[in-house]
Design a protein around this motif. Structure first.
Motif, PDB file in Angstrom:
ATOM      1  N   THR A 103       0.996  -1.183   0.005  1.00 31.01           N
ATOM      2  CA  THR A 103      -0.114   0.109   0.097  1.00 31.01           C
ATOM      3  C   THR A 103       0.998   1.441  -0.076  1.00 31.01           C
ATOM      4  O   THR A 103       0.559   2.261  -0.748  1.00 31.01           O
ATOM      5  CB  THR A 103      -0.770   0.031   1.149  1.00 31.01           C
ATOM      6  OG1 THR A 103      -1.778  -1.204   1.125  1.00 31.01           O
ATOM      7  CG2 THR A 103      -1.705   1.160   1.286  1.00 31.01           C
ATOM      8  N   LEU A 104       1.997   1.280   0.931  1.00 30.02           N
ATOM      9  CA  LEU A 104       2.633   2.535   0.642  1.00 30.02           C
ATOM     10  C   LEU A 104       3.355   2.767  -0.376  1.00 30.02           C
ATOM     11  O   LEU A 104       3.688   3.829  -0.954  1.00 30.02           O
ATOM     12  CB  LEU A 104       3.725   2.322   1.940  1.00 30.02           C
ATOM     13  CG  LEU A 104       3.075   2.345   3.478  1.00 30.02           C
ATOM     14  CD1 LEU A 104       4.108   2.404   4.542  1.00 30.02           C
ATOM     15  CD2 LEU A 104       2.115   3.939   3.417  1.00 30.02           C
ATOM     16  N   ALA A 105       3.955   1.464  -1.025  1.00 30.59           N
ATOM     17  CA  ALA A 105       4.556   1.689  -2.550  1.00 30.59           C
ATOM     18  C   ALA A 105       3.558   2.317  -3.408  1.00 30.59           C
ATOM     19  O   ALA A 105       3.974   3.208  -4.286  1.00 30.59           O
ATOM     20  CB  ALA A 105       5.055   0.430  -3.083  1.00 30.59           C
ATOM     21  N   LYS A 106       2.418   1.888  -3.409  1.00 36.99           N
ATOM     22  CA  LYS A 106       1.354   2.477  -4.297  1.00 36.99           C
ATOM     23  C   LYS A 106       1.184   3.912  -4.144  1.00 36.99           C
ATOM     24  O   LYS A 106       1.169   4.654  -5.212  1.00 36.99           O
ATOM     25  CB  LYS A 106       0.023   1.642  -3.973  1.00 36.99           C
ATOM     26  CG  LYS A 106      -0.935   2.039  -5.142  1.00 36.99           C
ATOM     27  CD  LYS A 106      -2.135   1.225  -5.423  1.00 36.99           C
ATOM     28  CE  LYS A 106      -2.813   0.671  -4.219  1.00 36.99           C
ATOM     29  NZ  LYS A 106      -4.025  -0.043  -4.367  1.00 36.99           N
ATOM     30  N   LEU A 107       0.986   4.363  -2.969  1.00 32.68           N
ATOM     31  CA  LEU A 107       0.857   5.699  -2.374  1.00 32.68           C
ATOM     32  C   LEU A 107       1.872   6.548  -2.945  1.00 32.68           C
ATOM     33  O   LEU A 107       1.824   7.600  -3.424  1.00 32.68           O
ATOM     34  CB  LEU A 107       0.269   5.812  -0.998  1.00 32.68           C
ATOM     35  CG  LEU A 107      -0.846   5.158  -0.469  1.00 32.68           C
ATOM     36  CD1 LEU A 107      -1.064   5.334   0.862  1.00 32.68           C
ATOM     37  CD2 LEU A 107      -2.162   5.671  -1.399  1.00 32.68           C
ATOM     38  N   ALA A 108       3.095   5.852  -2.804  1.00 28.59           N
ATOM     39  CA  ALA A 108       4.400   6.660  -3.284  1.00 28.59           C
ATOM     40  C   ALA A 108       4.264   6.974  -4.877  1.00 28.59           C
ATOM     41  O   ALA A 108       4.580   7.937  -5.318  1.00 28.59           O
ATOM     42  CB  ALA A 108       5.739   5.936  -3.060  1.00 28.59           C
ATOM     43  N   GLN A 109       3.758   5.716  -5.575  1.00 29.01           N
ATOM     44  CA  GLN A 109       3.455   5.994  -6.889  1.00 29.01           C
ATOM     45  C   GLN A 109       2.500   7.047  -7.199  1.00 29.01           C
ATOM     46  O   GLN A 109       2.698   7.959  -8.492  1.00 29.01           O
ATOM     47  CB  GLN A 109       3.033   4.432  -7.581  1.00 29.01           C
ATOM     48  CG  GLN A 109       2.544   4.619  -9.045  1.00 29.01           C
ATOM     49  CD  GLN A 109       2.032   3.365  -9.697  1.00 29.01           C
ATOM     50  OE1 GLN A 109       1.941   2.385  -8.616  1.00 29.01           O
ATOM     51  NE2 GLN A 109       1.308   3.328 -10.717  1.00 29.01           N
ATOM     52  N   VAL A 110       1.454   7.178  -6.509  1.00 27.63           N
ATOM     53  CA  VAL A 110       0.423   8.211  -6.552  1.00 27.63           C
ATOM     54  C   VAL A 110       0.919   9.494  -6.246  1.00 27.63           C
ATOM     55  O   VAL A 110       0.449  10.413  -7.217  1.00 27.63           O
ATOM     56  CB  VAL A 110      -0.803   7.920  -5.469  1.00 27.63           C
ATOM     57  CG1 VAL A 110      -1.749   9.135  -5.399  1.00 27.63           C
ATOM     58  CG2 VAL A 110      -1.630   6.717  -5.911  1.00 27.63           C
ATOM     59  N   THR A 111       1.639  10.088  -5.338  1.00 27.40           N
ATOM     60  CA  THR A 111       2.256  11.050  -5.219  1.00 27.40           C
ATOM     61  C   THR A 111       3.233  11.465  -6.129  1.00 27.40           C
ATOM     62  O   THR A 111       3.302  12.910  -6.858  1.00 27.40           O
ATOM     63  CB  THR A 111       2.952  11.495  -3.608  1.00 27.40           C
ATOM     64  OG1 THR A 111       3.998  10.252  -3.534  1.00 27.40           O
ATOM     65  CG2 THR A 111       1.958  11.225  -2.739  1.00 27.40           C
ATOM     66  N   HIS A 112       3.969  10.535  -6.762  1.00 24.96           N
ATOM     67  CA  HIS A 112       4.830  10.716  -7.983  1.00 24.96           C
ATOM     68  C   HIS A 112       4.064  11.184  -8.980  1.00 24.96           C
ATOM     69  O   HIS A 112       4.468  12.140  -9.796  1.00 24.96           O
ATOM     70  CB  HIS A 112       5.760   9.731  -8.282  1.00 24.96           C
ATOM     71  CG  HIS A 112       6.666   9.777  -9.345  1.00 24.96           C
ATOM     72  ND1 HIS A 112       7.729  10.631  -9.431  1.00 24.96           N
ATOM     73  CD2 HIS A 112       6.415   9.238 -10.791  1.00 24.96           C
ATOM     74  CE1 HIS A 112       8.228  10.515 -10.771  1.00 24.96           C
ATOM     75  NE2 HIS A 112       7.530   9.852 -11.410  1.00 24.96           N
ATOM     76  N   ASP A 146       8.422   7.312   0.815  1.00 25.20           N
ATOM     77  CA  ASP A 146       8.340   8.517   0.545  1.00 25.20           C
ATOM     78  C   ASP A 146       8.687   9.539   1.406  1.00 25.20           C
ATOM     79  O   ASP A 146       7.899   9.852   2.164  1.00 25.20           O
ATOM     80  CB  ASP A 146       6.940   8.535  -0.040  1.00 25.20           C
ATOM     81  CG  ASP A 146       6.536  10.033  -0.755  1.00 25.20           C
ATOM     82  OD1 ASP A 146       7.497  10.907  -0.950  1.00 25.20           O
ATOM     83  OD2 ASP A 146       5.370  10.139  -1.612  1.00 25.20           O
ATOM     84  N   ALA A 147       9.972   9.823   1.360  1.00 26.73           N
ATOM     85  CA  ALA A 147      10.512  10.618   2.604  1.00 26.73           C
ATOM     86  C   ALA A 147       9.663  11.990   2.729  1.00 26.73           C
ATOM     87  O   ALA A 147       9.596  12.708   3.384  1.00 26.73           O
ATOM     88  CB  ALA A 147      12.111  10.654   2.552  1.00 26.73           C
TER      89      ALA A 147
END
Length: 223
Positions: A103-112, A146-147
């Motif tokens: 989930t966190l990896a997907k949300l990092a993709q979202v912010t990108h 996603d720092a």
């Protein structure tokens, strides 16, 4: 007003808190994906929305963002620190073997994908395992995803329990193994609050990244 395509109106969803029988071997796969914090019973009501949200619209049906926990930098943090930010809240823990990192990896993709629109987007990762998830552990964990946008939150058992109950989040630690390790069964909903702290949307861990990008962009445009 346009009908929301392929979505049912939130008032037609009835939350029924259903903690699983964790004693049944093999019944749950580690971090169990509870359906948005609870079992949802869906009526056949026809609903209309002002905006074609791709995630589930919960406007007016969940309380505003309100918490006081310890951030991954070791400082007290509350909703006041997020004024003006669109905020996503996800409950999990750093030892989670699957759904949390996914989930966190997907949300990092979202912010990108949001690009400049992500400037005022924050993702709060709230630990349901505070015994192991110290601020330092949380800091290393969220920074790996996603720092810029992720914030790890931990705190006392009572503070985390109160926040979880506020949003109907269920979690329970499994029985420790012989080596002392254990897993935590927990809900996997993603709660989304607007820049004023109002609950607006709920996403599921298996909703596509594009749905989050679409809806977060609309919320960012509101600000």
């Amino acid at each position: 007003m346009k009908a929301l395509r392929n979505r049912l109106c939130f008032p037609s969803l009835i939350f029924a808190m259903a903690m699983p029988n964790l004693s049944m071997p093999g019944f749950f796969h580690r971090c169990v994906r509870f359906a948005i914090g609870a079992t949802l019973v869906v009526s056949l009501a026809v609903c209309h929305h002002e905006e074609p949200w791709k995630l589930t619209d919960v406007r007016g049906h969940l309380p505003d963002l309100d918490f006081e926990l310890i951030s991954d930098t070791g400082k007290q943090m509350s909703q006041a620190n997020l004024a003006g930010d669109v905020t996503l809240v996800y409950f999990g823990y750093t030892h989670c073997p699957d759904v949390c990192p996914e989930t966190l990896a997907k949300l990092a993709q979202v912010t990108h994908q949001l690009g400049g629109a992500a400037q005022h987007v924050k993702i709060l990762f709230v630990s349901v395992d505070p015994a192991r998830d110290t601020p330092a552990v949380m800091h290393a964990y969220v920074d790996a995803f996603d720092a810029q946008h992720d914030v790890g939150l931990t705190g006392s058992d009572s503070a985390i329990k109160a926040l979880a109950q506020r949003y109907r989040v269920a979690y329970q630690a499994d029985k420790p193994r012989a080596n002392g390790g254990y897993e935590v069964t927990h809900s996997s909903a993603i709660y989304i609050f607007d820049a004023k702290g109002h609950a607006r949307l709920i996403g599921a861990d298996d909703d596509p990244a594009d749905a989050f990008v679409h809806d977060l962009r609309q919320l960012a445009d509101e600000t």
